[in-house]
Design an enzyme around this catalytic site. Structure first.
Site, PDB file in Angstrom:
ATOM      1  N   VAL A   1       0.830  -1.207   0.000  1.00  0.00           N
ATOM      2  CA  VAL A   1       0.000   0.000   0.000  1.00  0.00           C
ATOM      3  C   VAL A   1       0.865   1.258   0.000  1.00  0.00           C
ATOM      4  O   VAL A   1       0.641   2.191  -0.774  1.00  0.00           O
ATOM      5  CB  VAL A   1      -0.959  -0.001   1.212  1.00  0.00           C
ATOM      6  CG1 VAL A   1      -1.825   1.244   1.192  1.00  0.00           C
ATOM      7  CG2 VAL A   1      -1.830  -1.252   1.187  1.00  0.00           C
TER       8      VAL A   1
ATOM      9  N   LYS B   1     -13.255  -4.011  11.112  1.00  0.00           N
ATOM     10  CA  LYS B   1     -13.901  -3.098  10.160  1.00  0.00           C
ATOM     11  C   LYS B   1     -15.339  -2.805  10.576  1.00  0.00           C
ATOM     12  O   LYS B   1     -15.810  -1.678  10.512  1.00  0.00           O
ATOM     13  CB  LYS B   1     -13.855  -3.714   8.762  1.00  0.00           C
ATOM     14  CG  LYS B   1     -12.420  -3.843   8.237  1.00  0.00           C
ATOM     15  CD  LYS B   1     -12.339  -4.727   6.989  1.00  0.00           C
ATOM     16  CE  LYS B   1     -10.889  -4.923   6.549  1.00  0.00           C
ATOM     17  NZ  LYS B   1     -10.745  -5.967   5.519  1.00  0.00           N
TER      18      LYS B   1
END
Lengths: 428, 428
Positions: free
Chosen positions: A15, A207
């Site tokens: 990332v 999440k």
């Protein structure tokens, strides 16, 4: 022309490298869109020598992320190291204390320490943005916090771990067992260093806790998430579910209920024809329901260099454009604490077990279910093998408590040969 | 505590009344989320006496929207009247000139006068927000402008007219013809005052022109959209498409191509199993593809009081939170003008026609296609009725120009009994 916006990037894995690539490749576009040049001042990672496929020569290097976080020449600390504690947490705290805004992809950090970090950010007049922490490239944090800000959110659901969805869809399509697919994922690099984060449902639960805080204005409460992984899902259950028109998904559900906050991350049966049922492979999906908007479904890649870096860049562009919103949508001091609802809303359940080859076995099971107030919607019994007969039951709506009562009554009989598999059937 | 944010709402139809309801019902939530009280100072509509199911007694009334737009006691002019010209345009211009921000649901206004309005807004230091103008409750403008700001957008597609999708899906499910369903939509109030806006593809084309401007950094170019409505779609085509694994959708596609900007809004065949193929009834779907994120799919209600008001409120909350972005994502003066690509990318086509019952008829058709460089992927001929035989052809990828050449050659033969139906097959 306003001043450039200067980044310090900690963590140069997939990332991090992806973010550096976008900043370099799209410099002109980003400046047109935000009105500011976006620059990288310094970077930090474990191994300085590693080739990351991107030119880092123009950026200062810091071995220590905490030192990077405090540098005078950065405006935003971009935390892409991961891990709920250790350097990621220390550096994030240091950045906020030093007056930097923070952009992070770290779901564990926010699910576990989100409240304290949000308070620290607001005390320092800084903001934390984390689009990349949930559902990869899908701008779901933005949709929930901003786009749907006029709604009282009633329910949030999501398939948010690509590895689990990959395993479950391949079990059905290839007829392979869980263990074979787990090994395949390990080979393909689809698993976190600690695979329990994926297959144990923990990553997806992080999440869900984040979405839940924003949706309901509550302090993130990871400990309140009821978590069950996919390790016990057998090919047999996948097949039986498919045969009855369902698919098994690791599904997160969060809702306010009269008994408290429902947060569940567990394998569920969903209708095979529903948008969630049709979700294949590593793709993620989040469903948001609000009193005004009714239902919005967002679908996209849940991981990977490009999608995750896209989400990080969305946050950076927001900050460049001057958007400043409290971490979880309302000021941290106003976030409520709400008890976890210990028993969820009633639902139909899927129940699979093996009966001993004895007269009256099925009658005993049926009687126990009846005594627990559970009525049967559909039942199938298959032929005996090895003196046991598999049976499959879909119940009408019932509570988990009633089901647990029946399960413990089954144990006391001599007719149930193996521990029953129970899976909730979710209306999606 | 900062000052309240004061709204002037022009237009009190379904959406306007919906916005008033949310402002009243969710006052506390909106204040927590934005840090400001959101108040309505004054409203305006055609008929003051009409009962709109909401209490308007506390708000000043203006008969003239232009007068409302200029009032000293409003910060945001909320334009919910509709229409590309007339009062909506005059009042929007007046609001900007008077230093007000504008929130609007008016796709026609923005598609046609967007460039001039964006320039006026920026000259006045004001912003125009219009989430409700495209795809109802789906926060797609936000996703494209903000969430995906780190991406070079490569393609945008959408099913964005609920009425057309309702008609097309009901034609298949009920076996009813286009005219019967058009009448049903008229009865149910699903059609705009000018039905051509819906069934002629114009409303959806307005939306596509807006998305296209944001996606590609170009001036909105409604005149550059190639538009074809659904009026000529017959039950026969719906059935044949279904039989070959396709559905017919009024699909918008926008992309940059070497020959210019592609903007098409036309009925297409899409795979029945694709997310767009599965879209039923009035639901909308927008697909966004970017170089980093790959593909994002957004689905939700495309119209209706709650969803559209939800989108309007999202914009109002953004302004309350201080978000200020140029109308189409980059400053209006930097938006490019790009010629419309007159010929789109090659695609497979669906072709249906009736052949005369003459020897060599099929050979002539096949020869013409071959001469035009079009190769046949699949072909079906059915038995003769009334001296003509229906044939159905799916071509391999070809250009529209080659197809037009073949169509005009068909006309010169004596074997094609009726004007062929041609539909593009879109890879989605």
């Amino acid at each position: 022309m306003t001043e450039p916006l200067r980044l310090g990037i900690a963590g140069l894995g997939t990332v991090g490298a992806g973010v550096v690539k976008i900043v370099r490749k799209q410099a002109k576009l980003l400046e047109a869109r935000t009105g500011r040049r976006i620059e990288i001042s310094a970077v930090s990672a474990r191994d300085r020598q590693k080739d990351r496929g991107v030119n880092l020569a123009n950026y200062d290097w810091e071995d220590d992320a905490v030192v990077l976080a405090k540098r005078d020449d950065i405006d935003i600390f971009v935390e892409l190291m991961g891990g709920s504690d250790g350097p990621a947490k220390a550096a994030t705290e240091a950045a906020l204390a030093a007056g930097k805004d923070v952009v992070t992809a770290n779901k564990a950090l926010l699910a576990i320490h989100g409240q304290a970090l949000a308070e620290a950010a607001e005390a320092a007049g800084r903001v934390i943005r984390f689009e990349a922490a949930v559902a990869g490239g899908i701008p779901v944090i933005k949709a929930l916090t901003e786009g749907l800000a006029g709604n009282e959110i009633t329910r949030v659901m999501g398939v948010m771990n690509g590895t689990c969805n990959y395993i479950l869809t391949r079990m059905e399509s290839e007829g392979l067992g869980y263990n074979a697919l787990f090994d395949e994922c390990a080979r393909l690099g689809f698993l976190e260093a600690d695979p329990q984060l994926d297959v144990g449902g923990i990553d997806a639960a992080h999440k869900l806790a984040i979405l839940s805080a924003i949706a309901f204005g509550t302090q993130p409460d990871f400990d309140g998430v009821e978590i069950e992984g996919i390790e016990r899902i057998s090919l047999e259950d996948i097949r039986q579910a498919a045969d009855m028109g369902y698919r098994i998904k690791l599904l997160g559900v969060a809702a306010r209920s009269p008994r408290g906050l429902v947060q569940r991350m567990q394998p569920c049966l969903v209708p095979a024809g529903s948008p969630i049922g049709q979700l294949e492979g590593g793709t993620n999906m989040v469903v948001i329901e609000g009193d005004a908007v009714d239902q919005i479904v967002l679908r996209g890649p849940g991981a990977g260099e490009g999608p995750t870096a896209s989400a990080v860049m969305g946050d950076i562009c927001d900050l460049a454009r001057g958007l400043r919103i409290p971490t979880f949508g309302i000021p941290a001091t106003q976030l409520e604490t709400m008890p976890a609802a210990l028993t969820g809303m009633p639902a139909p359940y899927y129940l699979r077990m093996a009966l001993m080859d004895k007269p009256g076995a099925l009658a005993k099971v049926a009687a126990i279910l009846g005594d627990a107030g559970i009525s049967i919607d559909r039942m199938r019994q298959y032929g005996h093998t090895n003196n046991t007969a598999p049976i499959l039951i879909v119940t009408h709506k019932t509570t988990r408590a009633a089901l647990d009562m029946a399960l413990s009554a089954f144990e006391k009989t001599d007719v149930v040969a193996s521990e029953p598999v129970t899976l909730r059937i979710e209306e999606v």
